[in-house]
Design a protein around this motif. Structure first.
Motif, PDB file in Angstrom:
ATOM      1  N   SER A   1     -29.630  71.759  41.291  1.00 35.69           N
ATOM      2  CA  SER A   1     -29.688  70.303  41.328  1.00 35.69           C
ATOM      3  C   SER A   1     -29.289  69.724  39.979  1.00 35.69           C
ATOM      4  O   SER A   1     -29.631  70.262  38.929  1.00 35.69           O
ATOM      5  CB  SER A   1     -31.100  69.834  41.722  1.00 35.69           C
ATOM      6  N   CYS A   2     -28.563  68.630  40.054  1.00 35.19           N
ATOM      7  CA  CYS A   2     -28.031  68.000  38.846  1.00 35.19           C
ATOM      8  C   CYS A   2     -29.103  67.127  38.192  1.00 35.19           C
ATOM      9  O   CYS A   2     -30.196  66.943  38.714  1.00 35.19           O
ATOM     10  CB  CYS A   2     -26.790  67.189  39.171  1.00 35.19           C
ATOM     11  N   LYS A   3     -28.734  66.586  37.052  1.00 32.49           N
ATOM     12  CA  LYS A   3     -29.644  65.755  36.264  1.00 32.49           C
ATOM     13  C   LYS A   3     -30.316  64.664  37.097  1.00 32.49           C
ATOM     14  O   LYS A   3     -31.535  64.524  37.103  1.00 32.49           O
ATOM     15  CB  LYS A   3     -28.817  65.111  35.144  1.00 32.49           C
TER      16      LYS A   3
ATOM     17  N   ILE B   1     -19.806  69.720  39.023  1.00 40.87           N
ATOM     18  CA  ILE B   1     -19.555  69.664  37.586  1.00 40.87           C
ATOM     19  C   ILE B   1     -18.658  70.823  37.196  1.00 40.87           C
ATOM     20  O   ILE B   1     -18.914  71.964  37.578  1.00 40.87           O
ATOM     21  CB  ILE B   1     -20.901  69.747  36.822  1.00 40.87           C
TER      22      ILE B   1
ATOM     23  N   CYS C   1     -24.291  70.555  42.919  1.00 44.41           N
ATOM     24  CA  CYS C   1     -25.607  70.004  43.247  1.00 44.41           C
ATOM     25  C   CYS C   1     -25.820  70.063  44.757  1.00 44.41           C
ATOM     26  O   CYS C   1     -25.049  69.493  45.522  1.00 44.41           O
ATOM     27  CB  CYS C   1     -25.747  68.570  42.755  1.00 44.41           C
TER      28      CYS C   1
ATOM     29  N   ARG D   1     -22.623  66.587  43.991  1.00 46.52           N
ATOM     30  CA  ARG D   1     -21.827  66.450  42.787  1.00 46.52           C
ATOM     31  C   ARG D   1     -21.324  67.808  42.318  1.00 46.52           C
ATOM     32  O   ARG D   1     -22.040  68.803  42.396  1.00 46.52           O
ATOM     33  CB  ARG D   1     -22.654  65.799  41.673  1.00 46.52           C
TER      34      ARG D   1
ATOM     35  N   LEU E   1     -20.527  73.878  38.850  1.00 51.04           N
ATOM     36  CA  LEU E   1     -21.948  73.709  39.128  1.00 51.04           C
ATOM     37  C   LEU E   1     -22.026  72.733  40.303  1.00 51.04           C
ATOM     38  O   LEU E   1     -21.460  71.644  40.229  1.00 51.04           O
ATOM     39  CB  LEU E   1     -22.684  73.117  37.916  1.00 51.04           C
TER      40      LEU E   1
ATOM     41  N   ARG F   1     -32.691  66.108  39.865  1.00 54.24           N
ATOM     42  CA  ARG F   1     -33.714  67.037  39.389  1.00 54.24           C
ATOM     43  C   ARG F   1     -35.067  66.849  40.061  1.00 54.24           C
ATOM     44  O   ARG F   1     -35.608  65.795  40.152  1.00 54.24           O
ATOM     45  CB  ARG F   1     -33.863  66.841  37.854  1.00 54.24           C
TER      46      ARG F   1
ATOM     47  N   ASN G   1     -25.694  71.750  30.710  1.00 54.77           N
ATOM     48  CA  ASN G   1     -25.143  70.693  31.553  1.00 54.77           C
ATOM     49  C   ASN G   1     -26.231  69.934  32.308  1.00 54.77           C
ATOM     50  O   ASN G   1     -25.941  69.238  33.277  1.00 54.77           O
ATOM     51  CB  ASN G   1     -24.150  71.304  32.550  1.00 54.77           C
ATOM     52  N   ASN G   2     -27.474  70.105  31.832  1.00 55.10           N
ATOM     53  CA  ASN G   2     -28.595  69.431  32.478  1.00 55.10           C
ATOM     54  C   ASN G   2     -28.654  69.734  33.963  1.00 55.10           C
ATOM     55  O   ASN G   2     -28.924  68.866  34.789  1.00 55.10           O
ATOM     56  CB  ASN G   2     -28.498  67.914  32.283  1.00 55.10           C
ATOM     57  N   PHE G   3     -28.368  70.972  34.262  1.00 54.19           N
ATOM     58  CA  PHE G   3     -28.314  71.388  35.647  1.00 54.19           C
ATOM     59  C   PHE G   3     -29.385  72.437  35.891  1.00 54.19           C
ATOM     60  O   PHE G   3     -29.570  73.342  35.081  1.00 54.19           O
ATOM     61  CB  PHE G   3     -26.925  71.965  35.942  1.00 54.19           C
TER      62      PHE G   3
END
Ligand SMILES: [Mn+2]
Ligand SMILES: [Mn+2]
Ligand SMILES: [Zn+2]
Ligand SMILES: [Zn+2]
Lengths: 143, 143
Positions: B138-140, B106, B99, B104, B97, B143, A124-126
DNA sequence: TTATTATTGATAATAATAATCAATATTAGT
DNA sequence: ACTAATATTGATTATTATTATCAATAATAA
């Protein structure tokens, strides 16, 4: 956890930050180390009160936070209960099974789950830093 | 989730319990269904305020609880933030998930983790009813 | 011993959530 | 449609956990 080692950690942390090593801090640390796991501020305060240490609630609260800062304690919140603290130094990460009837907390570990969690984050690119897994239900006795 | 289906569920629940279907309940339900996921009482209250519905904070709070009771909403608490509600009907279980930078959330699912959790409970003589898995990081974008 | 300043303990402030209650709205029965 | 019964609302207060405030005190270094 070794008591002297724990005291060293707190002591060094305090010296590094130019704080002061007080009678209250020593007392709170020792009592925390002797107490059961997953204890609340209130519970620890009550233990200290029985010992007639004359330590105030705010001081217990502040110093549990301090012990968290220096890595001796971990903070956890279960549902909407009060925040609980547990010894952290020399303890490996673990998750919790929480009995909704008697409140018992069982500490568990599963490497496969840990690895799958990392993968789950990855796809999930997390970027995962920490996690919390709590399983709620009823324990053996309360079944 | 289908709007009419959701209204039916709330309506039937209300009739069963000899409660009353009010203008406020209809408005809160519809606004909740239109709103984003993981919303707080305050956030929903503010949306309703902009619509000049004249609905009070306490009423929003009470009715989100009611919607939880009848299975239309789920309640979740992240860290020490305010309680959040998300649509529950017709939604399968999922984990989160979170952030820590932008907030955020997910939604994720992993059947292997789910199964391993059940096994983990089993070997500890624990009867699992529900669980909470939250991965913080942390999310995409952050990051 | 003294000066400096971190800490304490009592208390107040904050904030989220839930309870209270008089006024009002909904519902069922006529 | 009218009435009686009572659930609901909205404003407000109460509760609870947590944190901040601050004068008095204690720890530390010089
Ligand atoms: Mn634990
Ligand atoms: Mn969700
Ligand atoms: Zn139990
Ligand atoms: Zn982010």
């Amino acid at each position: 956890m070794d008591r002297d080692e724990a005291r060293d950690i707190l002591f060094n942390f305090i010296k590094e930050k130019s704080l002061r090593y007080t009678r209250q801090r020593e007392e709170i640390l020792q009592t925390f180390l002797s107490a059961g796991r997953h204890i609340t501020v209130e519970e620890l305060y009550n233990v200290l009160r029985k010992k007639n240490t004359g330590i105030g609630y705010a001081t217990v609260h502040r110093n549990l936070k301090l012990m968290k800062e220096c890595g001796l304690a971990d903070e956890m919140k279960i549902g909407s209960d009060k925040t609980r603290f547990e010894q952290a130094y020399g303890q490996r990460h673990h998750d919790h099974l929480i009995c909704m009837k008697c409140g018992r907390i069982i500490e568990v570990n599963d490497d496969r789950i840990e690895r799958l969690q990392d993968k789950l984050a990855e796809v999930n690119n997390f970027f995962p830093l920490k996690h919390k897994l709590e399983i709620y239900g009823s324990c053996k006795k309360c079944r």
